[in-house]
Design an enzyme around this catalytic site. Sequence first.
Site, mmCIF file in Angstrom:
data_model
loop_
_atom_site.group_PDB
_atom_site.id
_atom_site.type_symbol
_atom_site.label_atom_id
_atom_site.label_comp_id
_atom_site.label_asym_id
_atom_site.label_seq_id
_atom_site.Cartn_x
_atom_site.Cartn_y
_atom_site.Cartn_z
ATOM 1 C CB ILE A 114 -14.427 -4.475 -25.276
ATOM 2 C CG1 ILE A 114 -13.425 -5.089 -24.410
ATOM 3 C CG2 ILE A 114 -14.281 -4.002 -26.947
ATOM 4 C CD1 ILE A 114 -12.581 -6.139 -24.574
ATOM 5 C CG PHE A 172 -14.817 2.266 -22.725
ATOM 6 C CD1 PHE A 172 -15.678 3.646 -22.234
ATOM 7 C CD2 PHE A 172 -15.716 1.070 -21.380
ATOM 8 C CE1 PHE A 172 -15.467 4.248 -21.401
ATOM 9 C CE2 PHE A 172 -16.226 1.947 -20.348
ATOM 10 C CZ PHE A 172 -15.592 3.340 -20.290
ATOM 11 C CD GLU A 173 -12.753 -0.093 -29.133
ATOM 12 O OE1 GLU A 173 -13.020 0.086 -29.900
ATOM 13 O OE2 GLU A 173 -11.994 -0.097 -27.862
ATOM 14 N N GLY A 174 -18.064 0.741 -28.841
ATOM 15 C CA GLY A 174 -18.945 1.110 -29.804
ATOM 16 C C GLY A 174 -19.139 0.002 -31.027
ATOM 17 N NE ARG A 185 -11.181 0.970 -23.519
ATOM 18 C CZ ARG A 185 -11.580 0.617 -24.710
ATOM 19 N NH1 ARG A 185 -11.884 1.499 -25.333
ATOM 20 N NH2 ARG A 185 -11.420 -0.685 -24.961
#
Length: 423
Positions: free
Chosen positions: A15, A18-20, A139
């Site tokens: 997570i 991919f979220e940053g 993702r």
Amino acid sequence: MKPRHQVSRAAVDLIKRFEGYRMKAAQLPDGRWTIGYGHTLTARGGASVTEQDAEALLLYDLIAVAHAVNEQTYTPLNQNQFDALVCFAFNIGLDNFIRSGVLRRINEGSLLQAACAMEMWRKADFEGERIVIDALVRRRSAEKALFLTPADGVWVAAPSPILRPKVDYDASCAVPKQTPATVMARFEGDRATIEREEGPAPILVAPADEAPSASEQAAAAVGARLEAILPDTPAPAPVVVAPLASRDDLVLPEPPVPAAAVPAAVLYEDFEETVSAPFRLTPEPVAPVTPTPVVEVVETPAPRPFVVEPTLFETATRTSPSVFNLDGFSTSEDVTLSAMDVPFTEPEAPRFGNLSLLVSLGVLGLAMFGGGVLWILTVASGPGFSQIKMFGYGASMVGAICFVVSAYLLLRKLGGPEEGDED
């Protein structure tokens, strides 16, 4: 009792990748605020968070997601499958996860189909249209790979040397019909903006050394067989048709004008105007030509004699008696009949109707009479059928009357005309 799983480090790292990380709060296009690793519950404008606090907020958000996955799934899952579902549900939202086909497939026990169903969630609404996002495609692929990873780390060998893989046309819906759009999320101050990278769509070219597919091989085999059955024949030479000349291209010669119709002075004047002075010729006198009068002979057709076709009552010339003139109607032999001399006589109507109609009436009366008698003897033979017997009596009487009347009229017609009818 179904075991309850806890979120592992693999799910947290997936997570976070991919979220940053967002140190300062940014406002999303829909009006909400986000901070850290996709945290939106307590985010406010002007807030900031460190990386350790952002991870703590992420773990706090994953508590509700892990609880929903444990409560909604009824099939035993391993740790990797649970972590993949937590990452998937955290991205699409708990409401979408509960009504998604992924959860339905898992509860049916179809874990492989559930992993393939994850790849369907790859679109997002951007600038008024729903498009495939490249980041979502990557993702979903990572979540699917984590879902299919064995818990013990032992992979089962794929039987590719024994069974050659084939194209699964049923999975064509997983292939995007359009090129995934590259979307970049940027932060300008306290606002988050999303931009699409413009550019030509990439052209996918198959490598040169790739073997032909099964469909290409089948098409080549069919083409070779057709060439063997139907050899190539030289094509017939094309027929060249000359274009038709238009009306403007057609030059028709003008009809010659007789010399007598044009005065001689006019001819020489036109000739002198067209010829220059050094080459002027002296015309010779032309003797006047007397036109020959043309006498038109009009042939008048001779009058055709008026002949009246013979009728059934009289002949055309009255020289011989007609078919119905049995008394010897005498007329002049040289006088022809005119249209007014033929008397108009109406045809005599049949006296007693058509013969076939009388025969049909007799047959119908006989059938009704026989049917009525048969009705009385069979259907209404028991006691208490007086009303039904009346129906049979009536039908037999009507049939008898029709038969008697038709027989009488038929005998009169066949007997000839009466004595009082002759004039």
